[in-house]
Enzyme design. Structure first.
Site, PDB file in Angstrom:
ATOM      1  CE  LYS A 122       1.504   7.026   3.219  1.00 54.80           C
ATOM      2  NZ  LYS A 122       2.676   6.182   2.889  1.00 54.80           N
ATOM      3  CG  ASP A 162       0.470   4.065   1.054  1.00 62.45           C
ATOM      4  OD1 ASP A 162       1.640   3.828   1.377  1.00 62.45           O
ATOM      5  OD2 ASP A 162      -0.498   3.542   1.672  1.00 62.45           O
TER       6      ASP A 162
HETATM    7  P1  NDP Z   1      -1.824  -1.447  -3.458  1.00 58.61           P
HETATM    8  O1  NDP Z   1      -3.063  -0.643  -3.395  1.00 58.61           O
HETATM    9  O2  NDP Z   1      -1.110  -1.599  -4.749  1.00 58.61           O
HETATM   10  O3  NDP Z   1      -2.081  -2.915  -2.882  1.00 58.61           O
HETATM   11  C1  NDP Z   1      -2.561  -3.092  -1.593  1.00 58.61           C
HETATM   12  C2  NDP Z   1      -2.731  -4.572  -1.339  1.00 58.61           C
HETATM   13  O4  NDP Z   1      -2.977  -4.796   0.041  1.00 58.61           O
HETATM   14  C3  NDP Z   1      -3.909  -5.156  -2.066  1.00 58.61           C
HETATM   15  O5  NDP Z   1      -3.648  -6.503  -2.342  1.00 58.61           O
HETATM   16  C4  NDP Z   1      -5.022  -4.997  -1.040  1.00 58.61           C
HETATM   17  O6  NDP Z   1      -6.111  -5.883  -1.221  1.00 58.61           O
HETATM   18  C5  NDP Z   1      -4.301  -5.308   0.240  1.00 58.61           C
HETATM   19  N1  NDP Z   1      -4.964  -4.592   1.336  1.00 58.61           N
HETATM   20  C6  NDP Z   1      -5.089  -3.259   1.489  1.00 58.61           C
HETATM   21  N2  NDP Z   1      -5.779  -2.955   2.593  1.00 58.61           N
HETATM   22  C7  NDP Z   1      -6.087  -4.135   3.147  1.00 58.61           C
HETATM   23  C8  NDP Z   1      -6.796  -4.474   4.306  1.00 58.61           C
HETATM   24  N3  NDP Z   1      -7.319  -3.539   5.139  1.00 58.61           N
HETATM   25  N4  NDP Z   1      -6.901  -5.791   4.597  1.00 58.61           N
HETATM   26  C9  NDP Z   1      -6.365  -6.740   3.763  1.00 58.61           C
HETATM   27  N5  NDP Z   1      -5.692  -6.461   2.643  1.00 58.61           N
HETATM   28  C10 NDP Z   1      -5.558  -5.184   2.344  1.00 58.61           C
HETATM   29  O7  NDP Z   1      -0.859  -0.809  -2.343  1.00 58.61           O
HETATM   30  P2  NDP Z   1       0.723  -0.941  -2.170  1.00 58.61           P
HETATM   31  O8  NDP Z   1       1.193  -2.262  -2.657  1.00 58.61           O
HETATM   32  O9  NDP Z   1       1.335   0.283  -2.699  1.00 58.61           O
HETATM   33  O10 NDP Z   1       0.847  -0.874  -0.582  1.00 58.61           O
HETATM   34  C11 NDP Z   1       0.917  -2.029   0.252  1.00 58.61           C
HETATM   35  C12 NDP Z   1       1.585  -1.675   1.565  1.00 58.61           C
HETATM   36  O11 NDP Z   1       2.915  -1.200   1.293  1.00 58.61           O
HETATM   37  C13 NDP Z   1       0.910  -0.556   2.358  1.00 58.61           C
HETATM   38  O12 NDP Z   1       1.085  -0.816   3.739  1.00 58.61           O
HETATM   39  C14 NDP Z   1       1.721   0.683   1.992  1.00 58.61           C
HETATM   40  O13 NDP Z   1       1.643   1.680   2.980  1.00 58.61           O
HETATM   41  C15 NDP Z   1       3.107   0.062   1.918  1.00 58.61           C
HETATM   42  N6  NDP Z   1       4.103   0.819   1.159  1.00 58.61           N
HETATM   43  C16 NDP Z   1       3.881   1.194  -0.130  1.00 58.61           C
HETATM   44  C17 NDP Z   1       4.853   1.865  -0.840  1.00 58.61           C
HETATM   45  C18 NDP Z   1       4.700   2.210  -2.268  1.00 58.61           C
HETATM   46  O14 NDP Z   1       5.656   2.733  -2.856  1.00 58.61           O
HETATM   47  N7  NDP Z   1       3.578   1.951  -2.897  1.00 58.61           N
HETATM   48  C19 NDP Z   1       6.124   2.255  -0.198  1.00 58.61           C
HETATM   49  C20 NDP Z   1       6.283   1.746   1.145  1.00 58.61           C
HETATM   50  C21 NDP Z   1       5.296   1.073   1.780  1.00 58.61           C
HETATM   51  P3  NDP Z   1      -7.503  -5.309  -1.785  1.00 58.61           P
HETATM   52  O15 NDP Z   1      -7.296  -5.173  -3.252  1.00 58.61           O
HETATM   53  O16 NDP Z   1      -8.505  -6.349  -1.416  1.00 58.61           O
HETATM   54  O17 NDP Z   1      -7.762  -4.009  -1.098  1.00 58.61           O
HETATM   55  O1  2IT Z   2       5.079   4.484   2.546  1.00 57.14           O
HETATM   56  C1  2IT Z   2       5.818   4.932   1.656  1.00 57.14           C
HETATM   57  O2  2IT Z   2       7.032   5.078   1.834  1.00 57.14           O
HETATM   58  C2  2IT Z   2       5.213   5.272   0.365  1.00 57.14           C
HETATM   59  N1  2IT Z   2       4.012   5.055   0.182  1.00 57.14           N
HETATM   60  C3  2IT Z   2       6.048   5.903  -0.720  1.00 57.14           C
HETATM   61  C4  2IT Z   2       6.205   7.379  -0.486  1.00 57.14           C
HETATM   62  C5  2IT Z   2       6.873   8.142  -1.587  1.00 57.14           C
HETATM   63  O3  2IT Z   2       6.915   9.369  -1.446  1.00 57.14           O
HETATM   64  O4  2IT Z   2       7.352   7.565  -2.568  1.00 57.14           O
END
Ligand code: NDP
Ligand code: 2IT
Length: 449
Positions: A122, A162
């Site tokens: 990561k 992420d």
């Molecule tokens: P995005 O940046 O697309 O969206 C993040 C969302 O979470 C936004 O709505 C953001 O609000 C909110 N957020 C982030 N940090 C905080 C915080 N400290 N407090 C409150 N709200 C918060 O990210 P993703 O949708 O990609 O990721 C969301 C979660 O999913 C994370 O935990 C990530 O690790 C996990 N994840 C993502 C994957 C992927 O493929 N993208 C795969 C597996 C897990 P704001 O706009 O106000 O910051």
């Molecule tokens: O937390 C996760 O699994 C991710 N942000 C996606 C990682 C990836 O390599 O697609």
């Protein structure tokens, strides 16, 4: 085991998120170590909790006014026993070494569960992309990649998105890598479709979260049809979680961002979801703007003083936390159970505190932990790598079919591993044990390296 854990704490005091993630896995695998004395002799816990490599670097960049800024870049290459390091990059002001280490650690077990050949890593930066222009984001990404490019490669370490890293950032990062290395390879996943991305990768994490929920429900003879779901976040994972819930006949009544949450009692339909996608992905706006467009919805501002999040107090059947770590505390967990929620499928990484997870397990909630439930994203990243290696692209149906199959297989793996240790229905134990055993056996096969 207590001794090993206290050594880990002493070695890196203050890395509380990392310690939290390690402690949960260590508790789950205790019975595995009791059955396998060889694991103790081989110090597998000490080895798996120590990153193979930690990279930290300066990222200088210039804003549109000519002012220079300095951020810190990270890449934690945690474990390569079953494949090249694989995992996302997070750009968020809260990023520090503890957060990147916890995410890299979780990624090792998650990737192991996907059935694909991917190690865990990561990375990211404390850069805050909010309010920055495209040109500023581009210069930041280029500076970040100027250092990262030396350490990654399609057979070495393959980053992806992420929080704060989506298609735009992956494009800028890829462009710089290609220029520096003079090669066009699948070094990043989450690329745009026109230049090597996979169909369904943007959707994959959210769709997978819902496939996993559907599997947990099917296991107890239920479906998502007609079920009301609380979704937090409004980014990539939240949007496609909502989309698949709607496709499977469920209802979505909430979205959030760090400023607060919206509650739409009428339910989010396809048109409203399209509005959220435009709002967050194109206009990069705030979730409260949902209520300007749909005035029947109610916006509640986040209030950290309250000690709990009101989003989790609404009456519902399921909850899909898709924002960030530790967004559900013990009080929230109690509120969820009292509101009728009997299924949690975690889109975010480690969204529930240990005390909240304990509440779910005690109350018999169907509780799918992030490393199982959100593995669909990295799984389709693995499929993107496979397509890049073949220089082919699979059609949408094929990728989604494979994703669904992988989520089904992860579910079965968790159920079987939990049952093997007499922990039926405990998906936390199932995911940790199954993920752990595969990686540890691969480490032992490869000797002390
Ligand atoms: P995005 O940046 O697309 O969206 C993040 C969302 O979470 C936004 O709505 C953001 O609000 C909110 N957020 C982030 N940090 C905080 C915080 N400290 N407090 C409150 N709200 C918060 O990210 P993703 O949708 O990609 O990721 C969301 C979660 O999913 C994370 O935990 C990530 O690790 C996990 N994840 C993502 C994957 C992927 O493929 N993208 C795969 C597996 C897990 P704001 O706009 O106000 O910051
Ligand atoms: O937390 C996760 O699994 C991710 N942000 C996606 C990682 C990836 O390599 O697609």
């Amino acid at each position: 085991m207590e001794q090993i854990f206290s050594q880990i704490i002493q070695r890196d005091p203050g890395q509380k998120e990392f310690h939290q993630a390690v402690q949960e896995v260590m508790e789950s695998v205790r019975p595995v170590l009791e059955r396998n004395p060889e694991y103790r002799r081989q110090a597998v816990l000490e080895r798996i909790a120590e990153p193979e490599r930690v990279l930290m670097f300066r990222v200088p960049w210039m804003d549109d006014q000519g002012q220079v800024h300095v951020n810190r870049g990270f890449r934690v290459e945690m474990n390569s026993a079953i494949g090249p390091y694989k995992g996302g990059l997070r750009f968020h002001p809260s990023v520090n070494l503890s957060i990147i280490k916890f995410l890299a650690f979780e990624q090792v077990f998650k990737n192991s569960l996907t059935t694909l050949q991917m190690g865990g890593g990561k990375g990211g930066s404390d850069f805050n992309p909010k309010g920055r222009t495209d040109a500023e984001v581009m210069r930041f990404c280029q500076s970040f990649m100027a250092e990262l490019a030396r350490h990654i490669g399609p057979n070495t370490d393959v980053p992806a998105g992420d929080i704060g890293v989506g298609a735009r950032e992956i494009g800028y990062l890829f462009g710089m890598y290609k220029k520096l290395r003079n090669e066009f390879t699948g070094v990043l996943t989450g690329k745009s479709l026109d230049w090597g991305g996979s169909l369904i990768r943007p959707e994959a994490t959210g769709y997978g979260v819902v496939f996993f929920a559907a599997e947990m429900l099917a296991h107890v003879g239920q479906t998502l049809e007609g079920k009301t779901c609380l979704v937090s976040g409004s980014g990539n994972v939240a949007q496609y979680t909502a989309e698949k819930i709607l496709q499977l006949g469920g209802r979505v009544v909430t979205f959030s961002d760090s400023s607060g949450y919206v509650f739409d009692e009428d339910g989010v339909d396809r048109e409203k979801l399209e509005f959220v996608k435009q709002l967050k992905n194109i206009r990069r706006g705030r979730i409260h703007e949902y209520c300007d467009r749909y005035p029947q919805a109610i916006f509640t501002e986040a209030d950290p003083e309250l000690g709990y999040n009101q989003l989790w107090t609404h009456k519902a059947d399921c909850a899909m936390p898709c924002a960030t770590q530790n967004e559900i505390n013990e009080r929230d967990a109690g509120n969820l159970v009292r509101s009728g929620v009997s299924l949690i499928s975690e889109g975010a990484n480690m969204p529930s505190t240990p005390a909240a997870a304990e509440v779910f397990l005690q109350e018999g909630v169907l509780y799918g932990p992030g490393k199982a439930a959100n593995a669909g994203g990295v799984a389709v990243s693995g499929l993107e790598m496979a397509q890049n290696s073949m220089r082919l692209s699979w059609p949408r149906e094929e990728v989604e079919g494979r994703l669904k199959q992988i989520m089904k297989s992860i579910h079965t793996t968790c159920v079987d591993a939990a049952a093997e240790y007499g922990l039926d229905g405990n998906y936390v134990a199932g995911a940790n044990i199954a993920g752990f055993v595969k990686v540890v056996n691969a480490m032992l096969d490869q000797g002390l390296v």
